[in-house]
Design a protein around this motif. Structure first.
Motif, PDB file in Angstrom:
ATOM      1  N   ILE A   1     -11.448  -9.772 -16.371  1.00  0.00           N
ATOM      2  CA  ILE A   1     -11.050 -11.162 -16.654  1.00  0.00           C
ATOM      3  C   ILE A   1     -11.952 -12.113 -15.856  1.00  0.00           C
ATOM      4  O   ILE A   1     -13.130 -11.815 -15.654  1.00  0.00           O
ATOM      5  CB  ILE A   1      -9.546 -11.373 -16.390  1.00  0.00           C
ATOM      6  CG1 ILE A   1      -9.165 -10.960 -14.960  1.00  0.00           C
ATOM      7  CG2 ILE A   1      -8.723 -10.580 -17.411  1.00  0.00           C
ATOM      8  CD1 ILE A   1      -7.770 -11.403 -14.522  1.00  0.00           C
TER       9      ILE A   1
ATOM     10  N   GLY B   1      -8.192 -12.587  -8.174  1.00  0.00           N
ATOM     11  CA  GLY B   1      -8.061 -11.659  -7.058  1.00  0.00           C
ATOM     12  C   GLY B   1      -8.314 -10.234  -7.507  1.00  0.00           C
ATOM     13  O   GLY B   1      -9.014  -9.461  -6.842  1.00  0.00           O
ATOM     14  N   MET B   2      -7.779  -9.872  -8.680  1.00  0.00           N
ATOM     15  CA  MET B   2      -7.917  -8.481  -9.098  1.00  0.00           C
ATOM     16  C   MET B   2      -9.344  -8.132  -9.505  1.00  0.00           C
ATOM     17  O   MET B   2      -9.709  -6.965  -9.498  1.00  0.00           O
ATOM     18  CB  MET B   2      -6.886  -8.104 -10.176  1.00  0.00           C
ATOM     19  CG  MET B   2      -7.054  -8.676 -11.522  1.00  0.00           C
ATOM     20  SD  MET B   2      -5.828  -7.908 -12.674  1.00  0.00           S
ATOM     21  CE  MET B   2      -6.265  -6.170 -12.573  1.00  0.00           C
TER      22      MET B   2
ATOM     23  N   TRP C   1      -2.148  -6.788 -15.869  1.00  0.00           N
ATOM     24  CA  TRP C   1      -1.171  -7.126 -14.833  1.00  0.00           C
ATOM     25  C   TRP C   1       0.167  -7.448 -15.475  1.00  0.00           C
ATOM     26  O   TRP C   1       0.257  -7.723 -16.669  1.00  0.00           O
ATOM     27  CB  TRP C   1      -1.658  -8.293 -13.959  1.00  0.00           C
ATOM     28  CG  TRP C   1      -1.799  -9.581 -14.680  1.00  0.00           C
ATOM     29  CD1 TRP C   1      -0.902 -10.612 -14.731  1.00  0.00           C
ATOM     30  CD2 TRP C   1      -2.928  -9.992 -15.474  1.00  0.00           C
ATOM     31  NE1 TRP C   1      -1.398 -11.628 -15.505  1.00  0.00           N
ATOM     32  CE2 TRP C   1      -2.633 -11.280 -15.968  1.00  0.00           C
ATOM     33  CE3 TRP C   1      -4.156  -9.410 -15.815  1.00  0.00           C
ATOM     34  CZ2 TRP C   1      -3.508 -11.985 -16.787  1.00  0.00           C
ATOM     35  CZ3 TRP C   1      -5.024 -10.106 -16.639  1.00  0.00           C
ATOM     36  CH2 TRP C   1      -4.699 -11.377 -17.110  1.00  0.00           C
TER      37      TRP C   1
ATOM     38  N   TRP D   1      -0.418 -13.573  -4.528  1.00  0.00           N
ATOM     39  CA  TRP D   1      -0.099 -12.166  -4.825  1.00  0.00           C
ATOM     40  C   TRP D   1      -0.480 -11.287  -3.637  1.00  0.00           C
ATOM     41  O   TRP D   1      -1.673 -11.170  -3.304  1.00  0.00           O
ATOM     42  CB  TRP D   1      -0.866 -11.713  -6.075  1.00  0.00           C
ATOM     43  CG  TRP D   1      -0.266 -12.136  -7.371  1.00  0.00           C
ATOM     44  CD1 TRP D   1       0.161 -13.394  -7.712  1.00  0.00           C
ATOM     45  CD2 TRP D   1      -0.044 -11.301  -8.522  1.00  0.00           C
ATOM     46  NE1 TRP D   1       0.638 -13.387  -9.011  1.00  0.00           N
ATOM     47  CE2 TRP D   1       0.517 -12.117  -9.522  1.00  0.00           C
ATOM     48  CE3 TRP D   1      -0.274  -9.952  -8.789  1.00  0.00           C
ATOM     49  CZ2 TRP D   1       0.860 -11.623 -10.779  1.00  0.00           C
ATOM     50  CZ3 TRP D   1       0.058  -9.464 -10.044  1.00  0.00           C
ATOM     51  CH2 TRP D   1       0.623 -10.297 -11.026  1.00  0.00           C
TER      52      TRP D   1
ATOM     53  N   THR E   1      -3.802  -8.171  -3.942  1.00  0.00           N
ATOM     54  CA  THR E   1      -4.581  -8.979  -4.897  1.00  0.00           C
ATOM     55  C   THR E   1      -5.242 -10.189  -4.222  1.00  0.00           C
ATOM     56  O   THR E   1      -6.412 -10.469  -4.450  1.00  0.00           O
ATOM     57  CB  THR E   1      -3.693  -9.425  -6.083  1.00  0.00           C
ATOM     58  OG1 THR E   1      -3.060  -8.265  -6.623  1.00  0.00           O
ATOM     59  CG2 THR E   1      -4.506 -10.105  -7.161  1.00  0.00           C
ATOM     60  N   HIS E   2      -4.483 -10.907  -3.385  1.00  0.00           N
ATOM     61  CA  HIS E   2      -5.058 -12.041  -2.662  1.00  0.00           C
ATOM     62  C   HIS E   2      -5.164 -11.751  -1.157  1.00  0.00           C
ATOM     63  O   HIS E   2      -5.260 -12.688  -0.353  1.00  0.00           O
ATOM     64  CB  HIS E   2      -4.230 -13.315  -2.927  1.00  0.00           C
ATOM     65  CG  HIS E   2      -4.255 -13.745  -4.366  1.00  0.00           C
ATOM     66  ND1 HIS E   2      -3.256 -14.466  -4.963  1.00  0.00           N
ATOM     67  CD2 HIS E   2      -5.177 -13.527  -5.346  1.00  0.00           C
ATOM     68  CE1 HIS E   2      -3.555 -14.673  -6.246  1.00  0.00           C
ATOM     69  NE2 HIS E   2      -4.714 -14.104  -6.500  1.00  0.00           N
TER      70      HIS E   2
HETATM   71  N1  PBE Z   1      -3.698 -12.119 -11.857  1.00  0.00           N
HETATM   72  C1  PBE Z   1      -2.525 -12.818 -12.344  1.00  0.00           C
HETATM   73  C2  PBE Z   1      -4.196 -13.052 -10.799  1.00  0.00           C
HETATM   74  C3  PBE Z   1      -3.000 -13.545 -10.106  1.00  0.00           C
HETATM   75  C4  PBE Z   1      -2.022 -13.662 -11.211  1.00  0.00           C
HETATM   76  C5  PBE Z   1      -3.276 -10.802 -11.326  1.00  0.00           C
HETATM   77  C6  PBE Z   1      -4.654 -11.953 -12.950  1.00  0.00           C
HETATM   78  C7  PBE Z   1      -5.314 -12.592  -9.864  1.00  0.00           C
HETATM   79  O1  PBE Z   1      -5.696 -13.364  -8.989  1.00  0.00           O
HETATM   80  O2  PBE Z   1      -5.845 -11.493 -10.043  1.00  0.00           O
END
Ligand code: PBE
Length: 269
Positions: A17, A22-23, A69, A223, A227-228
């Motif tokens: 994506i 974060g991911m 996700w 997250w 993730t973050h």
């Molecule tokens: N996501 C959805 C985001 C946070 C919410 C997992 C794609 C990310 O930062 O990866």
């Protein structure tokens, strides 16, 4: 074996994506560190482009591995499955935290109480995202009806809290639907209690940077732990954690169910 054949078929590529997600950073780290993903490509673009590629692959019954996700409607709309992640490369279960800038509680004690009370069940968010997808209406619009139909839930956030004394709150959030839903519910609760709330959608890096610098007041979209996690490490001590906005979130790699592998460890370089 199936793992080798599929890895070759998809040209050793993960369809990702936004590069700022974060991911996406997590996936880059996994490719850099895991022997069975050595030399793999992480093709980043956007959530919309990933979903289009997933849709096309499924129509043609071709293999694909995507960034996935939850909460997200993709698991309800498509026959897809997470690949098992035995080494918890994606950190297992994630919780989504509310953060404020330093000094927010002192400056906005009433609003801070509402933010502290705020919490949504995962199920409510999932239903909202599905409704948005099926009826082709934006998440903020779905929230407009949801808060009317779920008045009791919303009221509980402000119960026993003194009436707000006005004031404008700068609210930053990432632009994924899973984050817009809770953000707009909280915006509604704060506005019904005497505050003005400006919601700004930003990348995760800017979300953390603006809370840490104090240019934004709150977010509901951090997250953790993984993730973050890199942002939390970077800005430790420069924000205040006020509990979770929702729990049991998840990130990982997903494939259409006809793809005959079950685990990230089935992939080969
Ligand atoms: N996501 C959805 C985001 C946070 C919410 C997992 C794609 C990310 O930062 O990866």
């Amino acid at each position: 074996d199936a793992g080798a054949a599929i890895s070759e078929d998809i040209d050793y590529t993960i369809t990702g994506i936004e590069p700022g997600a974060g991911m996406s950073g997590v996936i880059d780290d996994i490719i850099a560190n895991e022997a069975n993903l050595q030399g793999w490509t992480h093709q980043t673009s956007s959530t919309g482009a990933m979903l289009t590629e997933l849709d096309q692959a499924i129509q043609n019954e071709e293999p694909i591995i995507v960034s996935a996700w939850s909460p997200h409607y993709m698991f309800a709309k498509y026959d897809i499955k997470y690949l098992d992640d035995p080494d918890e490369l994606f950190g297992g279960e994630e919780d989504v935290y509310k953060l404020t800038r330093l000094g927010f509680e002192e400056d906005f004690p009433i609003a801070a109480d509402i933010v502290k009370n705020f919490y949504l069940e995962l199920d409510a968010i999932e239903q909202g995202l599905l409704q948005s997808q099926k009826q082709e209406i934006s998440v903020p619009e779905v929230v407009e009806t949801w808060v009317v139909e779920n008045e009791e839930t919303v009221k509980a956030f402000t119960e026993g809290v003194a009436e707000g004394n006005g004031g404008t709150i700068e609210f930053v959030v990432t632009s994924w639907d899973s984050e817009l839903f809770p953000a707009y519910v909280l915006k509604h609760a704060l506005e019904s209690h005497g505050f003005t709330v400006n919601v700004t959608t930003v990348d995760p890096a800017i979300m953390f940077e603006s809370i840490a610098s104090g240019s934004a007041d709150i977010t509901t979209a951090a997250w953790l732990p993984l993730t973050h996690g890199a942002f939390v490490e970077r800005y430790e001590g420069e924000f205040v954690k006020l509990g979770t906005a929702y729990e049991k979130a998840k990130t990982g790699l997903a494939v259409p169910t006809y793809v005959e592998i079950d685990s990230i460890s089935d992939l080969v370089p």
